[in-house]
Scaffold this active site. Structure first.
Site, mmCIF file in Angstrom:
data_model
loop_
_atom_site.group_PDB
_atom_site.id
_atom_site.type_symbol
_atom_site.label_atom_id
_atom_site.label_comp_id
_atom_site.label_asym_id
_atom_site.label_seq_id
_atom_site.Cartn_x
_atom_site.Cartn_y
_atom_site.Cartn_z
ATOM 1 N N TYR A 141 0.820 -1.214 0.000
ATOM 2 C CA TYR A 141 0.000 0.000 0.000
ATOM 3 C C TYR A 141 0.854 1.264 0.000
ATOM 4 O O TYR A 141 0.384 2.338 -0.364
ATOM 5 C CB TYR A 141 -0.926 0.038 1.227
ATOM 6 C CG TYR A 141 -2.030 -0.997 1.197
ATOM 7 C CD1 TYR A 141 -2.307 -1.728 0.043
ATOM 8 C CD2 TYR A 141 -2.804 -1.252 2.319
ATOM 9 C CE1 TYR A 141 -3.312 -2.676 0.025
ATOM 10 C CE2 TYR A 141 -3.821 -2.198 2.302
ATOM 11 C CZ TYR A 141 -4.064 -2.911 1.156
ATOM 12 O OH TYR A 141 -5.066 -3.854 1.139
ATOM 13 N N LYS A 161 3.163 -15.430 2.364
ATOM 14 C CA LYS A 161 3.108 -16.146 1.085
ATOM 15 C C LYS A 161 4.568 -16.395 0.706
ATOM 16 O O LYS A 161 5.041 -16.021 -0.372
ATOM 17 C CB LYS A 161 2.358 -15.276 0.057
ATOM 18 C CG LYS A 161 1.998 -15.970 -1.221
ATOM 19 C CD LYS A 161 0.868 -16.986 -1.085
ATOM 20 C CE LYS A 161 0.613 -17.673 -2.404
ATOM 21 N NZ LYS A 161 -0.217 -18.868 -2.294
ATOM 22 N N ASP A 181 -3.417 -18.036 1.551
ATOM 23 C CA ASP A 181 -4.568 -18.687 0.915
ATOM 24 C C ASP A 181 -5.150 -19.758 1.830
ATOM 25 O O ASP A 181 -6.369 -19.876 1.992
ATOM 26 C CB ASP A 181 -4.204 -19.251 -0.470
ATOM 27 C CG ASP A 181 -2.838 -19.936 -0.501
ATOM 28 O OD1 ASP A 181 -2.064 -19.790 0.463
ATOM 29 O OD2 ASP A 181 -2.546 -20.637 -1.495
ATOM 30 N N ASP A 184 -5.534 -6.676 5.839
ATOM 31 C CA ASP A 184 -6.721 -5.924 5.436
ATOM 32 C C ASP A 184 -7.854 -6.901 5.111
ATOM 33 O O ASP A 184 -8.988 -6.776 5.604
ATOM 34 C CB ASP A 184 -6.342 -5.097 4.186
ATOM 35 C CG ASP A 184 -7.420 -4.100 3.791
ATOM 36 O OD1 ASP A 184 -8.462 -4.054 4.472
ATOM 37 O OD2 ASP A 184 -7.220 -3.383 2.793
ATOM 38 N N ASP A 218 -11.115 -8.324 7.888
ATOM 39 C CA ASP A 218 -12.524 -8.137 7.531
ATOM 40 C C ASP A 218 -13.244 -9.483 7.475
ATOM 41 O O ASP A 218 -14.374 -9.617 7.948
ATOM 42 C CB ASP A 218 -12.648 -7.454 6.159
ATOM 43 C CG ASP A 218 -12.687 -5.938 6.295
ATOM 44 O OD1 ASP A 218 -12.454 -5.443 7.418
ATOM 45 O OD2 ASP A 218 -12.938 -5.245 5.290
#
Ligand code: NAD
Length: 356
Positions: free
Chosen positions: A140, A191, A223, A247, A251
């Site tokens: 980001y 990852k 994943d 992020d 959620d």
């Protein structure tokens, strides 16, 4: 020495829900806790008063405080303001000003609310996960970034995933310490099989484990973590991950509980100073009607006591009182179900206070 708290009610339902948390704070103070607090405006309320969403008055109080309790900011009346003056800018400014890089988002499902989740009650009942997300780095913020045009005229978009060792270490420290305060299990999500940035992440998290030998560290690819969160979420205690994975996973995890009015959150910095706020927004549709659920804000106060004021006992006292009130069958409209007693925001505050 007194601890100082800045109280920022904000906009919409903010003042109503914060008022209920302050009543609990007042009770602790009356019982001898050495805390002083001061109010300041943030967001739209600050724009109305000072023509800026994070004015110097608020900045000074927040910089001097040991912790900050925030309601929520935003409302349709501010949507047409120039971008730099919008309420949400106040939030970004305060996070940057205080370097609040560590985001703690619990996903808790009280057994009494198990029917609110879209998952089977037996999968989620009693769920209690803490997601620790790095908030100020990763793809980001990484440079280079942008959209440019290649020699053949085709456009290309670029973002860069990058983490410095020091950035990984400081979020690792928050995650390990959070695990020490809970069930001493930490799952680091990455990852590392395809992204070198997260290969480094895994290496540092593993290396740090020797400083926290009481914490059991595991690693999981993002994943798989997404799958496990819906398959068997109760296997997790604390999860730590970078900005972009966090992020999405935070959620996802928060929705396991099915009710946004119940979820607290914290953003903290290296010194342990933090801003504590409900995960939801300012809910302008129900503002001023005594309908809002104050429990996420009350539980944010509990997080503040635990993580910034080092008072585990007071934190548990609040959390147990919330559990008691739910067991008594009291519900605000957002978590209401047949057979329960519907109450307003202030009555929910009354009930938590009484349960304490
Ligand atoms: P929201 O979270 O405010 O509301 C979404 C829905 O959930 C609404 O129906 C609302 O009534 C309900 N809800 C939220 N909190 C509740 C509570 N405590 N009790 C009962 N019901 C509750 O999200 P939104 O509608 O997308 O945004 C409204 C405003 O809030 C916008 O201006 C947005 O920018 C702002 N916002 C602020 C924050 C923050 O301050 N951290 C976060 C998200 C959104």
């Amino acid at each position: 020495m007194s601890k100082h708290i800045a109280i920022l009610p904000g906009d919409g339902i903010g003042p109503e829900i914060v008022a209920q948390a302050v009543r609990i704070l007042d009770k602790f103070i009356a019982d001898g806790l050495d805390i002083k607090y001061q109010y300041a405006p943030l967001g739209g309320a600050a724009y109305d008063q000072y023509h800026h969403p994070y004015p110097p008055f608020t900045q000074k109080i927040c910089q001097q405080a040991d912790a900050i309790l925030l309601g929520a900011v935003g409302g349709p009346q501010y949507d047409k303001l120039e971008r730099s003056l919008r309420p949400e800018r106040g939030l970004l400014a305060i996070r940057k000003d205080l370097n609040l890089f560590g985001n703690l988002r619990p996903a808790i499902l009280y057994p009494e609310l198990a029917n609110a989740s879209t998952l089977k009650p037996e999968v989620v009942s009693g769920l209690d996960i803490m997601i620790v997300r790095e908030l100020t780095g990763d793809i980001y913020f990484g440079e280079p970034r942008g959209i440019h045009t290649l020699a053949n005229g085709e456009r290309e978009g670029i973002n860069t995933m990058r983490y410095k060792e020091s950035e990984i270490r400081r979020i690792g420290k928050i995650a390990y310490e959070a695990a020490q305060k809970r069930n001493k299990k930490l799952c680091s999500v990455d990852k590392a099989n395809v992204l070198e940035t997260t290969e480094l992440w895994r290496e540092i998290m593993t290396e740090m484990n020797k400083d926290y030998p009481d914490v059991t560290l595991t690693h999981m690819y993002v994943d798989n973590a997404a799958m496990q969160l819906v398959k068997a979420p109760k296997q997790f205690d604390v999860m730590v991950t970078g900005n972009i994975f966090g992020d999405i996973l935070s959620d996802q995890a928060s929705m396991l509980s099915g009710s946004i009015g119940m979820l607290p959150s914290a953003s903290i910095n290296e010194t342990g100073k933090g801003m504590y706020e409900p995960s939801h927004g300012s809910a302008p549709d129900i503002a001023g009607q005594n309908l809002a659920n104050p429990l996420a804000t009350i539980l944010s106060l509990a997080m503040m006591l635990r993580y910034s004021l080092n008072n585990e006992q007071a934190a548990q006292h609040i959390e147990q009182a919330v559990g008691k009130v739910l067991a008594q069958g009291l519900r605000t409209q957002d978590i209401f179900e047949e057979g329960c007693q519907k109450v307003g925001c202030s009555q929910m505050g009354d009930a938590v206070l009484a349960a304490m």
